[in-house]
Design an enzyme around this catalytic site. Structure first.
Site, mmCIF file in Angstrom:
data_model
loop_
_atom_site.group_PDB
_atom_site.id
_atom_site.type_symbol
_atom_site.label_atom_id
_atom_site.label_comp_id
_atom_site.label_asym_id
_atom_site.label_seq_id
_atom_site.Cartn_x
_atom_site.Cartn_y
_atom_site.Cartn_z
ATOM 1 N N GLU A 53 0.828 -1.212 0.000
ATOM 2 C CA GLU A 53 0.000 0.000 0.000
ATOM 3 C C GLU A 53 0.860 1.260 0.000
ATOM 4 O O GLU A 53 0.581 2.213 -0.734
ATOM 5 C CB GLU A 53 -0.927 0.003 1.220
ATOM 6 N N SER A 305 8.338 -39.864 3.268
ATOM 7 C CA SER A 305 8.098 -39.493 4.672
ATOM 8 C C SER A 305 7.138 -38.320 4.781
ATOM 9 O O SER A 305 6.222 -38.323 5.610
ATOM 10 C CB SER A 305 9.427 -39.141 5.348
#
Length: 364
Positions: A53, A305
């Protein structure tokens, strides 16, 4: 400029910052004047500040009073050395603010919207929320669940193999697909690899696309026995790009000290019930450090895993037309599946042809 086009432009701006803004999300902001003419735009700066912004307001080429701002994430409500982004938008005089996604960070978490509304600004949320959520999936997951988003990058043959039976693997896919894979590295905060891949390939784990070399991610190597050679490429470059090694508390203490003296961070990871390093513990540690996203590049046991523990959010699957056969090395090692009902499932998100290879993106 149409409202949808303005928000898509903000999303496009934010996309340029992905991988370079941690611990902050990459946000895009577009500002229109009261006649819907584009007068300002910006994204979160590299390193996370200034915010989108402020950058958009600093770029103004017209008067924002009575105009409209488009922001991909709720403007922050907390103050540091500068006013909050919500306060900056209020001060600018815009009449409306469109926000794709609310910020879950407890310092904002709806407070930015309340500040805007209290100042008499019309606030609309949800425009392209799916796209904005996907763009900052890592940040949202880290804030909401204390874990970074995890993506696997797999390159395989048509029949799902990553190498011949003797380990020969160069090259499964073409040059353009491999370059695309390097572009992925520039969009992630952290890249992780298992020690076997490091020893076999002496990987650098950096981004070697011209112009993006400085966007190389932080490196993590999973090495339970501290087998990594001290001459490895990932260590030689440690002064430019940090390296973290996950190991067990039983690994060689002298080598651990040597690595630390060389500038490597060594993190001792507890083992799970299967006597493997607890990767979830390591991921939580990355999250605490502010890292939002992790790209995993091998090996097959690491993939297995992570999938077994349901820690994977996305898979980039690069597939060539080559067929290796049953004696080739599988892209994902066994996770002891005995019933198809228990198979881990992902949904296809997109599929593209890259110069004869295929890139499929799968999501949880």
């Amino acid at each position: 400029m149409r409202l949808e086009v303005a928000m898509r432009s903000a999303l496009s701006l934010a996309n340029h910052g992905i991988g370079s803004c941690y611990p902050n999300p990459s946000v895009g902001c577009v500002i229109l004047d009261k006649s819907n003419n584009l007068i300002g735009c910006g994204r979160t700066s590299d390193g996370g500040r200034p915010h989108a912004e402020l950058n958009a307001l600093s770029s103004l080429q017209g008067n924002p009073r009575g105009g409209t701002a488009f922001v991909t994430l709720e403007p922050c409500a907390h103050k540091d050395t500068t006013p909050s982004c919500a306060e900056l938008l209020i001060k600018s005089g815009v009449k409306r603010v469109y926000i794709s996604v609310k910020d879950p960070d407890k310092r904002t978490a709806g407070k930015g919207i309340k500040l805007l509304e209290k100042a008499g600004i019309e606030v609309y949320t949800g425009l392209f929320s799916d796209e904005a959520s996907d763009q900052n999936a890592g940040f949202l997951k880290r804030i909401n669940h204390g874990l970074p988003s995890v993506s696997l990058k797999i390159a395989s043959s048509l029949d799902g193999k990553i190498a011949c039976f003797n380990g020969q693997s160069k090259w499964l896919t073409g040059k353009i697909a491999r370059t695309h894979g390097h572009l992925l590295r520039a969009k992630y905060d952290v890249i992780l690899s298992g020690i076997n891949s490091i020893i076999k390939d002496n990987s650098r784990l950096n981004c070697r696309v011209k112009g993006l070399e400085k966007r190389s991610p932080i490196k993590v190597v999973v090495d339970s026995k501290l087998s990594i050679p001290l001459s490895s490429n990932v260590i030689n470059n440690v002064k430019k790009v940090p390296l973290i090694i996950w190991t067990s508390k039983f690994s060689n203490k002298k080598k651990k000290k040597k690595l630390i003296d060389m500038g490597v961070e060594v993190l001792e990871i507890p083992k799970n019930n299967n006597n493997y390093l607890d990767l979830n513990y390591g991921l939580k540690n990355l999250s605490k450090k502010g890292y939002n996203s992790l790209l995993v590049e091998g090996g097959s046991e690491i993939y297995s895993s992570l999938i077994k523990e349901e820690l994977v959010d996305k898979i980039y699957y690069y597939r060539s037309g080559k067929i290796i056969g049953g004696d080739g090395l599988s892209s994902i090692s066994s996770y002891n599946l005995k019933n198809l009902k228990n198979a881990k499932k992902f949904k296809i998100f997109s599929s593209d042809i890259i110069d004869g290879d295929i890139l499929e993106i799968w999501k949880k």
